[in-house]
Design a protein around this motif. Structure first.
Motif, PDB file in Angstrom:
ATOM      1  N   ALA A  61     -83.191   4.427   4.008  1.00 49.81           N
ATOM      2  CA  ALA A  61     -82.879   3.086   4.451  1.00 49.81           C
ATOM      3  C   ALA A  61     -84.344   2.141   4.257  1.00 49.81           C
ATOM      4  O   ALA A  61     -84.690   1.119   5.023  1.00 49.81           O
ATOM      5  N   VAL A  62     -85.016   2.540   3.166  1.00 49.02           N
ATOM      6  CA  VAL A  62     -86.088   1.656   2.774  1.00 49.02           C
ATOM      7  C   VAL A  62     -85.932   0.730   1.442  1.00 49.02           C
ATOM      8  O   VAL A  62     -85.336   1.370   0.641  1.00 49.02           O
ATOM      9  N   GLU A  63     -86.104  -0.442   1.988  1.00 50.26           N
ATOM     10  CA  GLU A  63     -85.778  -1.427   0.765  1.00 50.26           C
ATOM     11  C   GLU A  63     -87.261  -1.890   0.012  1.00 50.26           C
ATOM     12  O   GLU A  63     -88.387  -2.419   1.014  1.00 50.26           O
ATOM     13  N   PHE A  64     -87.628  -1.528  -1.225  1.00 56.31           N
ATOM     14  CA  PHE A  64     -88.702  -2.036  -1.619  1.00 56.31           C
ATOM     15  C   PHE A  64     -88.753  -3.138  -2.459  1.00 56.31           C
ATOM     16  O   PHE A  64     -87.953  -3.234  -3.472  1.00 56.31           O
ATOM     17  N   PHE A  65     -89.476  -4.184  -2.271  1.00 57.09           N
ATOM     18  CA  PHE A  65     -89.616  -5.344  -2.900  1.00 57.09           C
ATOM     19  C   PHE A  65     -91.032  -5.507  -3.510  1.00 57.09           C
ATOM     20  O   PHE A  65     -92.066  -4.728  -3.421  1.00 57.09           O
ATOM     21  N   PHE A  66     -91.220  -6.652  -4.328  1.00 54.96           N
ATOM     22  CA  PHE A  66     -92.714  -7.025  -4.958  1.00 54.96           C
ATOM     23  C   PHE A  66     -93.348  -8.342  -4.538  1.00 54.96           C
ATOM     24  O   PHE A  66     -92.281  -9.321  -4.472  1.00 54.96           O
ATOM     25  N   GLY A  67     -94.587  -8.174  -4.338  1.00 56.68           N
ATOM     26  CA  GLY A  67     -94.942  -9.565  -4.135  1.00 56.68           C
ATOM     27  C   GLY A  67     -95.248 -10.564  -5.359  1.00 56.68           C
ATOM     28  O   GLY A  67     -95.178 -11.833  -4.828  1.00 56.68           O
ATOM     29  N   ASP A  68     -95.556  -9.896  -6.207  1.00 63.45           N
ATOM     30  CA  ASP A  68     -95.373 -10.923  -7.498  1.00 63.45           C
ATOM     31  C   ASP A  68     -95.118  -9.987  -8.756  1.00 63.45           C
ATOM     32  O   ASP A  68     -95.060  -8.641  -8.510  1.00 63.45           O
ATOM     33  N   GLU A  69     -95.100 -10.541 -10.031  1.00 63.03           N
ATOM     34  CA  GLU A  69     -94.819  -9.857 -11.157  1.00 63.03           C
ATOM     35  C   GLU A  69     -95.396 -10.836 -12.291  1.00 63.03           C
ATOM     36  O   GLU A  69     -95.377 -11.880 -12.315  1.00 63.03           O
ATOM     37  N   ARG A  70     -95.742  -9.819 -13.401  1.00 66.64           N
ATOM     38  CA  ARG A  70     -96.329 -10.708 -14.433  1.00 66.64           C
ATOM     39  C   ARG A  70     -95.266 -10.842 -15.565  1.00 66.64           C
ATOM     40  O   ARG A  70     -94.205 -10.074 -15.416  1.00 66.64           O
ATOM     41  N   CYS A  71     -95.219 -12.069 -16.147  1.00 70.68           N
ATOM     42  CA  CYS A  71     -94.235 -12.283 -16.887  1.00 70.68           C
ATOM     43  C   CYS A  71     -94.146 -11.596 -18.289  1.00 70.68           C
ATOM     44  O   CYS A  71     -94.432 -12.233 -19.410  1.00 70.68           O
ATOM     45  N   VAL A  72     -94.020 -10.150 -18.112  1.00 74.69           N
ATOM     46  CA  VAL A  72     -93.860  -9.395 -19.242  1.00 74.69           C
ATOM     47  C   VAL A  72     -92.802  -8.541 -19.346  1.00 74.69           C
ATOM     48  O   VAL A  72     -91.872  -8.626 -18.609  1.00 74.69           O
ATOM     49  N   GLN A  73     -92.377  -7.851 -20.413  1.00 76.04           N
ATOM     50  CA  GLN A  73     -91.328  -6.832 -20.461  1.00 76.04           C
ATOM     51  C   GLN A  73     -91.787  -5.678 -19.552  1.00 76.04           C
ATOM     52  O   GLN A  73     -92.768  -5.516 -19.198  1.00 76.04           O
ATOM     53  N   LEU A  74     -90.492  -4.779 -19.429  1.00 80.28           N
ATOM     54  CA  LEU A  74     -90.489  -3.846 -18.030  1.00 80.28           C
ATOM     55  C   LEU A  74     -91.384  -2.832 -18.681  1.00 80.28           C
ATOM     56  O   LEU A  74     -92.172  -2.214 -17.860  1.00 80.28           O
ATOM     57  N   ASP A  75     -91.546  -2.579 -19.875  1.00 77.77           N
ATOM     58  CA  ASP A  75     -92.296  -1.334 -20.436  1.00 77.77           C
ATOM     59  C   ASP A  75     -93.891  -1.761 -20.865  1.00 77.77           C
ATOM     60  O   ASP A  75     -94.525  -0.834 -21.140  1.00 77.77           O
ATOM     61  N   ASP A  76     -94.090  -3.077 -20.264  1.00 72.71           N
ATOM     62  CA  ASP A  76     -95.456  -3.594 -20.638  1.00 72.71           C
ATOM     63  C   ASP A  76     -96.550  -2.856 -19.627  1.00 72.71           C
ATOM     64  O   ASP A  76     -96.162  -2.741 -18.390  1.00 72.71           O
ATOM     65  N   PRO A  77     -97.811  -2.207 -19.796  1.00 74.69           N
ATOM     66  CA  PRO A  77     -98.576  -1.712 -19.134  1.00 74.69           C
ATOM     67  C   PRO A  77     -98.873  -2.789 -17.902  1.00 74.69           C
ATOM     68  O   PRO A  77     -99.275  -2.192 -16.991  1.00 74.69           O
TER      69      PRO A  77
END
Length: 222
Positions: A61-77
């Motif tokens: 019952a743990v939900e993982f979120f993200f504080g920020d994200e780069r505007c790149v494709q999912l497979d981008d390093p």
């Protein structure tokens, strides 16, 4: 403000244990736990160590979120989501847990922010933040207009570090988090900690001032 200093070779494992215990404590207090992840090299080390802990696969019952994200494709390093999937979740997401990502790769960034804001809980239980040598946290950079945001929880931003186009949570989300851990590896980031601990309070010049009450995880003397 709290600080934990570990030897460099122990930093990842001991930090992972500390964060894992915070997640378990939050889970016991309520109905599951909301964790917000970060990106960067320090996070990658931490995630590999956390995944290897005996109790990680038993999280529920743990939900993982993200504080920020780069505007790149999912497979981008450079993708923070991709980093987490390659490290923390390389063996899969623990049963009964979930990952909610920022869809930053599309052209409609305002729409992506509104959608993500709708997925966020009212409060994050355990918030992980990296810190830059310039004192930025999440993708809140020195001098950025979002440092004064008090309404929106998620917004697009053009940062000063590549990849420059990003989505980020705002100070609203950070201020409401129950427990905040700042990953501060190396002398340059320890220097940021010393400025905050020394009383720096201009968050426009040093966004890390926004989390002065956090637990800072260092691997160098302070």
């Amino acid at each position: 403000m709290h600080v934990k200093q570990f030897r460099p070779e122990e930093w990842a494992v001991r930090s992972a244990r500390l964060i894992h215990d915070a997640v378990l404590a939050a889970s016991h207090r309520g109905d599951g736990c909301k964790v917000m992840l970060t990106g960067g090299r320090s996070a990658a080390r931490l995630y590999l160590a956390w995944r290897a802990l005996p109790g990680f696969d038993q999280l529920r019952a743990v939900e993982f979120f993200f504080g920020d994200e780069r505007c790149v494709q999912l497979d981008d390093p450079e993708s923070n989501y991709g980093l987490a999937m390659r490290t923390l979740f390389a063996s899969g997401v623990p049963s009964g847990c979930s990952v909610v990502r920022m869809a930053a790769e599309g052209p409609d960034r305002e729409g992506a922010c509104l959608h993500y804001e709708g997925r966020l809980p009212s409060k994050i239980d355990v918030l992980l933040l990296g810190v830059g040598e310039d004192g930025h946290i999440a993708s809140l950079f020195p001098g950025g207009a979002l440092l004064d945001e008090r309404t929106r929880k998620v917004a697009p931003v053009v940062g000063t570090k590549a990849p420059r186009e990003r989505l980020t949570v705002t100070p609203v989300v950070i201020a409401q988090a129950s427990s905040v851990f700042v990953l501060a590896n190396g002398e340059a980031k320890a220097a940021v900690f010393r400025r905050v601990a020394g009383g720096a309070d201009d968050f426009h010049a040093l966004p890390a001032c926004l989390v002065g009450g956090a637990t800072w995880l260092l691997d160098t003397p302070f």
